[in-house]
Design a protein around this motif. Structure first.
Motif, PDB file in Angstrom:
ATOM      1  N   MET A 155     -25.389  -8.605 -17.559  1.00 43.26           N
ATOM      2  CA  MET A 155     -26.831  -8.642 -17.358  1.00 43.26           C
ATOM      3  C   MET A 155     -27.494 -10.048 -17.336  1.00 43.26           C
ATOM      4  SD  MET A 155     -27.768  -4.947 -18.375  1.00 43.26           S
ATOM      5  CE  MET A 155     -28.859  -4.248 -17.020  1.00 43.26           C
ATOM      6  N   LEU A 156     -27.252 -10.800 -18.523  1.00 39.82           N
ATOM      7  CA  LEU A 156     -27.677 -11.987 -19.090  1.00 39.82           C
ATOM      8  C   LEU A 156     -27.326 -12.969 -17.967  1.00 39.82           C
ATOM      9  CD1 LEU A 156     -29.567 -13.635 -21.141  1.00 39.82           C
ATOM     10  CD2 LEU A 156     -27.291 -13.861 -22.196  1.00 39.82           C
ATOM     11  N   GLY A 157     -26.040 -12.934 -17.622  1.00 41.73           N
ATOM     12  CA  GLY A 157     -25.647 -14.013 -16.513  1.00 41.73           C
ATOM     13  C   GLY A 157     -26.361 -13.667 -15.235  1.00 41.73           C
ATOM     14  N   LEU A 158     -26.323 -12.561 -14.715  1.00 38.26           N
ATOM     15  CA  LEU A 158     -27.209 -12.174 -13.661  1.00 38.26           C
ATOM     16  C   LEU A 158     -28.583 -12.602 -13.617  1.00 38.26           C
ATOM     17  CD1 LEU A 158     -25.595  -8.723 -12.783  1.00 38.26           C
ATOM     18  CD2 LEU A 158     -25.218 -10.947 -11.663  1.00 38.26           C
ATOM     19  N   THR A 159     -29.248 -12.258 -14.786  1.00 35.12           N
ATOM     20  CA  THR A 159     -30.632 -12.878 -14.832  1.00 35.12           C
ATOM     21  C   THR A 159     -30.717 -14.289 -14.892  1.00 35.12           C
ATOM     22  OG1 THR A 159     -30.898 -10.875 -16.250  1.00 35.12           O
ATOM     23  CG2 THR A 159     -32.664 -12.838 -16.381  1.00 35.12           C
ATOM     24  N   PHE A 160     -29.841 -15.264 -15.659  1.00 31.20           N
ATOM     25  CA  PHE A 160     -29.996 -16.500 -15.251  1.00 31.20           C
ATOM     26  C   PHE A 160     -29.738 -17.037 -13.807  1.00 31.20           C
ATOM     27  CE2 PHE A 160     -28.916 -17.028 -20.136  1.00 31.20           C
ATOM     28  CZ  PHE A 160     -29.934 -17.428 -20.383  1.00 31.20           C
ATOM     29  N   VAL A 161     -28.814 -16.577 -13.138  1.00 30.35           N
ATOM     30  CA  VAL A 161     -28.537 -16.825 -11.756  1.00 30.35           C
ATOM     31  C   VAL A 161     -29.761 -16.521 -11.048  1.00 30.35           C
ATOM     32  CG1 VAL A 161     -27.267 -16.379  -9.672  1.00 30.35           C
ATOM     33  CG2 VAL A 161     -25.875 -16.713 -11.645  1.00 30.35           C
ATOM     34  N   ILE A 163     -32.719 -16.451 -12.063  1.00 26.59           N
ATOM     35  CA  ILE A 163     -33.937 -17.290 -12.209  1.00 26.59           C
ATOM     36  C   ILE A 163     -33.721 -18.582 -11.992  1.00 26.59           C
ATOM     37  CG2 ILE A 163     -34.918 -18.750 -14.401  1.00 26.59           C
ATOM     38  CD1 ILE A 163     -34.815 -15.996 -15.922  1.00 26.59           C
ATOM     39  N   ILE A 164     -32.628 -19.028 -11.781  1.00 32.51           N
ATOM     40  CA  ILE A 164     -32.003 -20.550 -11.200  1.00 32.51           C
ATOM     41  C   ILE A 164     -32.412 -20.529  -9.439  1.00 32.51           C
ATOM     42  CG2 ILE A 164     -30.296 -21.977 -10.594  1.00 32.51           C
ATOM     43  CD1 ILE A 164     -29.396 -21.171 -13.179  1.00 32.51           C
ATOM     44  N   ALA A 165     -32.191 -19.199  -8.858  1.00 33.39           N
ATOM     45  CA  ALA A 165     -32.301 -19.265  -7.635  1.00 33.39           C
ATOM     46  C   ALA A 165     -33.881 -19.130  -7.371  1.00 33.39           C
ATOM     47  CB  ALA A 165     -31.885 -18.096  -6.933  1.00 33.39           C
ATOM     48  N   GLN A 166     -34.686 -18.386  -8.198  1.00 32.83           N
ATOM     49  CA  GLN A 166     -36.050 -18.367  -8.164  1.00 32.83           C
ATOM     50  C   GLN A 166     -36.538 -19.635  -8.276  1.00 32.83           C
ATOM     51  OE1 GLN A 166     -38.944 -15.386 -10.157  1.00 32.83           O
ATOM     52  NE2 GLN A 166     -38.715 -17.100 -11.615  1.00 32.83           N
ATOM     53  N   GLY A 167     -36.381 -20.462  -9.142  1.00 32.97           N
ATOM     54  CA  GLY A 167     -36.687 -21.827  -9.416  1.00 32.97           C
ATOM     55  C   GLY A 167     -36.465 -22.786  -8.091  1.00 32.97           C
TER      56      GLY A 167
END
Length: 182
Positions: A155-161, A163-167
């Motif tokens: 879940m943490l990894g998917l969230t980071f991915v 957030i990066i895509a959003q950025g």
């Protein structure tokens, strides 16, 4: 530092589970750890975010049921319920209020066209809904140990991915002078 404090209860849950292989015990430790995290947040900032309150209530209720009934199925639902509640809140913000939630959270530091904020908000709606569904899939189709690993790392990894895509998406719409300042 805030992110570390926010993740501390789940890290403690993970460590206790990995040391004991006992979901009930890990959940029993998670409940006071979450309460202590909330107390620390209150004493240091004099405020508690709604997201933290929702998480605390669900940890106490579903964790309490898990411990009292000695049934790990209850705690497995917590990430799904939290994510689906966030999805509904973000969706509702598309229609209630002047700005969607994502703009309220980030609008002070980032300037974007309103249509971009709305698209980002919808992306979060979909992300939270998907995360809830993925949690259920992993929780009820894989081993308990796999679910515990997924709860922390997946879940943490998917969230980071996400957030990066959003950025990356947001950077396409930022004013050029803002990019030069960074």
């Amino acid at each position: 530092m805030k992110m570390l404090i926010d993740f501390l209860p789940i890290v403690i849950f993970f460590i206790v589970y990995k040391l004991t292989d006992d979901l009930i015990l890990a959940t029993a430790v998670l409940i006071p750890a979450t309460m202590l995290q909330m107390a620390y947040t209150w004493f240091t900032t004099k405020k508690v975010e709604k997201m933290q309150l929702v998480t605390l209530v669900l940890v106490v209720v579903l964790g309490g049921l898990t411990v009292a009934l000695q049934d790990g199925q209850f705690i497995k639902w917590k990430p799904t319920i939290v994510n689906w509640l966030f999805s509904l809140a973000f969706l509702g913000s598309q229609f209630i209020g002047q700005k969607p939630i994502v703009q309220r959270l980030m609008g002070k530091s980032v300037e974007l066209p309103s249509q971009v904020w709305r698209k980002l908000n919808v992306a979060w709606v979909v992300f939270f809904a998907a995360m809830g569904g993925i949690n259920l899939y992993v929780a009820f189709n894989y081993s308990e140990s796999t679910w515990v690993d997924f709860k922390l790392f997946g879940m943490l990894g998917l969230t980071f991915v996400f957030i990066i895509a959003q950025g990356l998406y947001m950077s396409r719409f930022m004013p050029k002078d803002m990019e030069k300042e960074d």
